[in-house]
Design an enzyme around this catalytic site. Structure first.
Site, PDB file in Angstrom:
ATOM      1  N   CYS A 139       0.833  -1.205   0.000  1.00  0.00           N
ATOM      2  CA  CYS A 139       0.000   0.000   0.000  1.00  0.00           C
ATOM      3  C   CYS A 139       0.868   1.255   0.000  1.00  0.00           C
ATOM      4  CB  CYS A 139      -0.935  -0.004   1.214  1.00  0.00           C
ATOM      5  SG  CYS A 139      -1.969   1.460   1.309  1.00  0.00           S
ATOM      6  N   CYS A 142      -0.377   4.110   2.228  1.00  0.00           N
ATOM      7  CA  CYS A 142      -0.109   3.884   3.652  1.00  0.00           C
ATOM      8  C   CYS A 142       1.361   4.128   3.982  1.00  0.00           C
ATOM      9  CB  CYS A 142      -0.429   2.434   4.059  1.00  0.00           C
ATOM     10  SG  CYS A 142      -1.918   1.765   3.343  1.00  0.00           S
ATOM     11  N   ASP A 143       2.251   3.648   3.148  1.00  0.00           N
ATOM     12  CA  ASP A 143       3.661   3.561   3.554  1.00  0.00           C
ATOM     13  C   ASP A 143       4.640   4.398   2.731  1.00  0.00           C
ATOM     14  OD1 ASP A 143       2.949   1.766   5.560  1.00  0.00           O
ATOM     15  OD2 ASP A 143       3.037   0.064   4.197  1.00  0.00           O
TER      16      ASP A 143
END
Ligand code: NDP
Length: 315
Positions: A139, A142-143
């Site tokens: 993701c 997300c990261d």
């Protein structure tokens, strides 16, 4: 089947990511006495991520697994009955609907909220598994932030990979995009954007031979499948974007889904084509896939279930 234990609930929630727990919090506060079965991965996809920095309310960020413990505790404190167990079969032919848990227990429920999520597809390399959470992620939203100014690689060539490569290109110095064929599957407009972004370098006809690094991601070995040539590229982050699989198999034949298995909901609601059956979170969302959007849709499902039961005179 005659020997199955049968239990009756008003609201059954299956799945324990942000959608399921949020549905449980709302349903419990509305006195619907929800029962939630956690499924095979209690806490869902967030339990395999590390730090979550974009969930509102955590100014310092929080570890994904810890956040899911908070969700669970909050649902329990509100009175939700949280249990281990996997939904293995359903029967929506008559009401109350039947849901089999671990193939042995049958729950009969007036309303069902499906929050079974989706699972990222992985390449299947041992190094990918070993470095998951240590530079390997599925993701980018997300990261990606953790790799600001650094070099990263992404594998995949669909709309998700294109979107995530573009997202990463705004944060990272170089994005090495590994594409297994000589063409991308992504829509034309997305392909053009990728091709016109100077810091995205595409490796056509290429596969990931190995992700390099012991305790953190330090590089990737890319193999050109046409020439057999292998090169090593130093990177700090490796993103897998080869698609997701919604966890919806047990509902096939009962509920309307798209061609890839995502449950269809009536836009702006959590309602499926079966009255009293609602869906929330990633199992019905292939676009946003964020903890906060999943939680929001879990709230919608609990409110929709409450209104449904009230209209039926059940709760
Ligand atoms: P897709 O299934 O569309 O694409 C998967 C990609 O990963 C393909 O390019 C495929 O290659 C590649 N791939 C699959 N397995 C491997 C592997 N083992 N090794 C290397 N590469 C692999 O998934 P997406 O998640 O991209 O999209 C899912 C759906 O969601 C699509 O319908 C998409 O259009 C939609 N979507 C729409 C968005 C938007 O409109 N903004 C954003 C994101 C998704 P190959 O092409 O060779 O099969």
């Amino acid at each position: 089947m005659e020997n199955n234990i049968i239990e009756k609930t008003h609201v059954l929630i299956i799945g324990s990511g942000p959608a399921g727990y949020t549905a449980a919090i709302y349903a419990a506060r509305a006195n619907m006495k929800p029962v939630l079965y956690q499924g095979i991965q209690p806490g869902g996809q967030l339990t395999i991520t590390t730090e979550v920095e974009n969930y509102p309310g955590y100014p310092e960020g929080i570890q994904g697994p810890e956040m899911m413990i908070h969700f669970e505790k909050q649902a329990t404190r509100m009175g939700a009955d949280i249990r281990y167990g996997l939904a293995t079969k359903v029967d929506f032919s008559t009401q109350p609907y039947k849901v089999w848990i671990d193939d042995e227990k049958i729950i009969e429920t007036d309303a069902l909220i499906i929050c079974t999520g989706a699972s990222a597809k992985w390449l299947g390399l041992p190094s990918e598994q070993r470095l998951n959470g240590f530079g390997v992620s599925a993701c980018a939203v997300c990261d990606g932030f953790f790799f600001k100014g650094k070099e990263v690689a992404i594998v995949g060539a669909g709309d998700t990979a294109a979107e995530e490569a573009l997202y990463l290109s705004k944060l990272c110095s170089t994005v090495h995009m590994i594409v297994r064929r000589d063409a991308m599957r992504a829509s034309k407009v997305m392909q053009e954007r990728v091709l016109n972004t100077s810091n995205i370098k595409i490796y056509w006809n290429s596969e990931t031979d190995e992700i390099l690094g012991d305790n953190k991601t330090e590089g990737v070995r890319i193999k050109n499948t046409k020439t057999g040539e292998k090169i090593e590229v130093p990177i700090s982050g490796f993103f897998v974007a080869i698609g997701h699989q919604p966890n919806s198999d047990i509902f096939k034949g009962w509920i309307d889904m798209d061609e890839t298995g995502y449950i269809k909901t009536i836009p702006g609601t959590s309602k499926t084509n079966i009255e009293g059956v609602f869906a929330a979170g990633d199992v019905q969302d292939k676009n946003y896939r964020q903890a906060v959007t999943a939680a929001g849709s879990g709230c919608m499902a609990a409110l929709d279930a409450e209104r449904y039961l009230t209209a039926k005179g059940i709760a």
